[in-house]
Design an enzyme around this catalytic site. Structure first.
Site, PDB file in Angstrom:
ATOM      1  N   ARG A  89       0.792  -1.259   0.073  1.00  0.00           N
ATOM      2  CA  ARG A  89       0.032   0.045   0.376  1.00  0.00           C
ATOM      3  C   ARG A  89       0.782   1.454   0.094  1.00  0.00           C
ATOM      4  O   ARG A  89       0.887   1.989  -0.685  1.00  0.00           O
ATOM      5  CB  ARG A  89      -1.138   0.334   0.846  1.00  0.00           C
ATOM      6  CG  ARG A  89      -2.038  -1.175   0.960  1.00  0.00           C
ATOM      7  CD  ARG A  89      -3.247  -0.949   2.271  1.00  0.00           C
ATOM      8  NE  ARG A  89      -2.637  -1.063   3.158  1.00  0.00           N
ATOM      9  CZ  ARG A  89      -3.226  -2.534   4.061  1.00  0.00           C
ATOM     10  NH1 ARG A  89      -3.788  -3.596   3.347  1.00  0.00           N
ATOM     11  NH2 ARG A  89      -2.668  -2.967   5.005  1.00  0.00           N
TER      12      ARG A  89
ATOM     13  N   ASN B 208     -19.762  -7.335 -10.244  1.00  0.00           N
ATOM     14  CA  ASN B 208     -18.544  -7.997 -10.075  1.00  0.00           C
ATOM     15  C   ASN B 208     -17.143  -7.514 -10.844  1.00  0.00           C
ATOM     16  O   ASN B 208     -17.777  -7.003 -12.123  1.00  0.00           O
ATOM     17  CB  ASN B 208     -19.226  -9.055 -11.257  1.00  0.00           C
ATOM     18  CG  ASN B 208     -18.610 -10.439 -11.665  1.00  0.00           C
ATOM     19  OD1 ASN B 208     -17.574 -10.026 -12.332  1.00  0.00           O
ATOM     20  ND2 ASN B 208     -18.373 -11.414 -10.728  1.00  0.00           N
TER      21      ASN B 208
ATOM     22  N   ASP C  39      -5.854  -7.426  -6.871  1.00  0.00           N
ATOM     23  CA  ASP C  39      -5.398  -8.087  -5.637  1.00  0.00           C
ATOM     24  C   ASP C  39      -7.234  -8.450  -4.704  1.00  0.00           C
ATOM     25  O   ASP C  39      -7.884  -9.214  -3.884  1.00  0.00           O
ATOM     26  CB  ASP C  39      -5.794  -7.265  -4.191  1.00  0.00           C
ATOM     27  CG  ASP C  39      -5.564  -8.067  -3.121  1.00  0.00           C
ATOM     28  OD1 ASP C  39      -5.440  -8.578  -3.274  1.00  0.00           O
ATOM     29  OD2 ASP C  39      -4.697  -6.579  -2.327  1.00  0.00           O
TER      30      ASP C  39
ATOM     31  N   PHE D  56     -11.452  -5.728  -6.431  1.00  0.00           N
ATOM     32  CA  PHE D  56     -11.888  -6.118  -5.650  1.00  0.00           C
ATOM     33  C   PHE D  56     -11.221  -5.477  -3.877  1.00  0.00           C
ATOM     34  O   PHE D  56     -10.425  -5.865  -3.204  1.00  0.00           O
ATOM     35  CB  PHE D  56     -11.281  -7.017  -5.298  1.00  0.00           C
ATOM     36  CG  PHE D  56     -10.626  -8.190  -6.281  1.00  0.00           C
ATOM     37  CD1 PHE D  56     -12.006  -9.268  -7.050  1.00  0.00           C
ATOM     38  CD2 PHE D  56      -9.900  -8.175  -7.922  1.00  0.00           C
ATOM     39  CE1 PHE D  56     -12.431  -9.907  -8.075  1.00  0.00           C
ATOM     40  CE2 PHE D  56     -10.877  -8.981  -8.943  1.00  0.00           C
ATOM     41  CZ  PHE D  56     -11.221 -10.255  -8.841  1.00  0.00           C
TER      42      PHE D  56
ATOM     43  N   ASP E 228     -15.820  -3.455  -5.913  1.00  0.00           N
ATOM     44  CA  ASP E 228     -15.661  -4.599  -4.777  1.00  0.00           C
ATOM     45  C   ASP E 228     -17.767  -5.395  -5.629  1.00  0.00           C
ATOM     46  O   ASP E 228     -18.323  -3.885  -5.524  1.00  0.00           O
ATOM     47  CB  ASP E 228     -15.185  -4.499  -3.438  1.00  0.00           C
ATOM     48  CG  ASP E 228     -15.246  -5.906  -3.309  1.00  0.00           C
ATOM     49  OD1 ASP E 228     -14.276  -6.442  -3.018  1.00  0.00           O
ATOM     50  OD2 ASP E 228     -15.958  -6.144  -2.757  1.00  0.00           O
ATOM     51  N   SER E 229     -17.942  -6.420  -4.857  1.00  0.00           N
ATOM     52  CA  SER E 229     -18.721  -6.980  -5.433  1.00  0.00           C
ATOM     53  C   SER E 229     -19.900  -6.756  -4.108  1.00  0.00           C
ATOM     54  O   SER E 229     -20.684  -6.804  -3.874  1.00  0.00           O
ATOM     55  CB  SER E 229     -18.477  -8.550  -5.769  1.00  0.00           C
ATOM     56  OG  SER E 229     -18.372  -9.345  -5.018  1.00  0.00           O
TER      57      SER E 229
ATOM     58  N   CYS F 101      -3.274 -14.158  -4.067  1.00  0.00           N
ATOM     59  CA  CYS F 101      -2.677 -14.908  -2.194  1.00  0.00           C
ATOM     60  C   CYS F 101      -3.342 -16.584  -1.982  1.00  0.00           C
ATOM     61  O   CYS F 101      -3.506 -16.642  -1.333  1.00  0.00           O
ATOM     62  CB  CYS F 101      -3.606 -14.091  -1.162  1.00  0.00           C
ATOM     63  SG  CYS F 101      -5.590 -14.385  -1.558  1.00  0.00           S
TER      64      CYS F 101
END
Length: 409
Positions: free
Chosen positions: A221, A292, A313, A237, A259-260, A353
């Site tokens: 970040r 989405n 991400d 995301f 983001d969803s 990740c």
């Protein structure tokens, strides 16, 4: 005397390399009686004692090593030493000094399999994900409070992996001494407030992802902030806006965050409101969009939109190697779209990740995506978790977060 976990011939090689996991297929038999979480001595087929470990009869990882010294006694004093050592290692790293959000225990990489502990100010949050960690809960919590002085300790042992150990989810307070964080009033269900690189964030330890915040991305970040001046930034995301706020702090011309989850976006907007210095004269340059991500990237491409800096991400697409093929398709899809949306010379920060997707495979996926997009991409920097998320060289599985900073022509 602890029970003996006897191995099949030749199955001791991983232990000789100090890998802390023993799979069920390596085990010939159990001599003696052991309940879930009990300490057993792992013994080679020729009778050589190899390690002391926590027994987990319901898991494919049949035992997790506490110590490769079979003379070690696994008791309260053992956890007091191990927890204190993990906390002390971080205290010796200057880059972690003064951090209000910090990972204190990183499971196997700190010699404490199945144990995660994060600190937010004077509150610690623990996750116990293995049968051995479950058995020693009281010792772990006592050791953590003694090593940190945290007034409050909350448990977030609600990850799906506990089911593989035959364990039920557990959440709630383990220690709760009223002690407001930095003057902020706080109660159950209300977020703590931490500062990271000059930006304030709310951390919901009760219902947020992981223990409430993605501490592993702290350094990344900060890097994003340094790359952001004057740029049009797209954060995919985005969750509660960690990267987005740092982009604004760095001087981004605009930030679109997708983001969803509407609740996550509401928290992201609330986090922005905690930082009025980021809102001055630029409220029209910040957008939180609920959609989405895959669909929205296609819509942005069809609309002819471009960005100077894109962050990808995503959540964990492949929790294990068995999910790698499906996850590879998802990673390729978003990276292909990301490359197409970048202006010439733009920067792509892309992450995985997923434990089931290693760094080599991830790089190949991203390379194929850039190729299919008709773009030339160069690695500027390989990205990883922050310094409080160390990786034991004998346990490469601990390096779950991997990323690439790419310049795309």
């Amino acid at each position: 005397m602890s029970a003996l976990l006897i191995l099949h011939p030749g199955k001791e090689r991983a232990l000789f390399k100090r890998h802390p996991w023993l799979f069920d297929t390596a085990v010939a038999r159990l001599d003696g009686h052991a309940r879930p979480g009990d300490t057993v001595t792992i013994q080679a087929a020729d009778g050589r004692p190899l390690a002391k470990a926590a027994y987990s009869p319901h898991s494919k990882i049949r035992a997790r090593v506490w110590s490769f010294d079979v003379a070690t006694i696994i008791d309260h004093a053992f956890f007091k030493r191990r927890v204190a050592a993990a906390v002390a290692r971080r205290a010796h790293l200057p880059e972690l000094a003064g951090q209000q959000g910090l990972r204190l225990i990183h499971a196997e990489s700190d010699g404490l399999p199945g144990i995660i502990a994060d600190q937010y100010g004077d509150t610690a949050v623990v996750q116990l994900t293995s049968a051995g960690a479950e058995k020693w809960r009281a010792a772990i919590v006592d050791a953590l409070q003694k090593a940190t002085g945290c007034a409050r300790i909350y448990e977030r042992s609600d990850s799906e992996v506990r089911g593989l150990e035959g364990l039920e989810p557990v959440t709630g307070w383990l220690r709760n001494t009223p002690s407001p964080l930095a003057g902020e009033g706080w109660g159950e269900g209300e977020p703590l407030i931490i500062a990271e690189h000059g930006v304030r964030y709310a951390v919901d330890i009760v219902s947020g992802h992981k223990t409430g915040f993605y501490l592993d991305q702290r350094d990344n970040r900060r890097m994003l902030a340094a790359l952001s001046p004057g740029k049009r930034v797209l954060n995919c995301f985005c969750y509660t806006g960690g990267f987005s706020l740092q982009a604004l702090a760095g001087g981004a011309a605009s930030v679109l965050s997708i983001d969803s989850s509407q609740p996550a976006l509401q928290q992201a907007a609330a986090n922005l409101a905690l930082n009025p210095q980021l809102l001055a004269d630029r409220a029209h340059d910040v957008e939180w969009r609920c959609a989405n991500v895959f669909d929205e990237l296609r819509r942005l491409k069809a609309a002819g939109e471009t960005f100077d800096l894109i962050v990808l991400d995503p959540p964990k697409f492949a929790p294990s190697a068995s999910h790698a093929e499906r996850a590879s398709r998802a990673y390729k899809d978003i990276n292909l779209l990301g490359c197409k949306l970048l202006s010439p010379g733009g920067l792509l920060m892309t992450y995985s990740c997923s434990g089931g997707v290693g760094l080599d495979l991830f790089q190949k996926i991203v390379a194929a995506a850039a190729c299919d997009a008709g773009r030339t991409a160069r690695i500027v920097k390989r990205l990883q978790g922050s310094a409080d998320h160390p990786v034991d060289l004998a346990f490469p599985e601990g390096e779950y977060l991997k990323g690439l900073l790419l310049q795309v022509d």
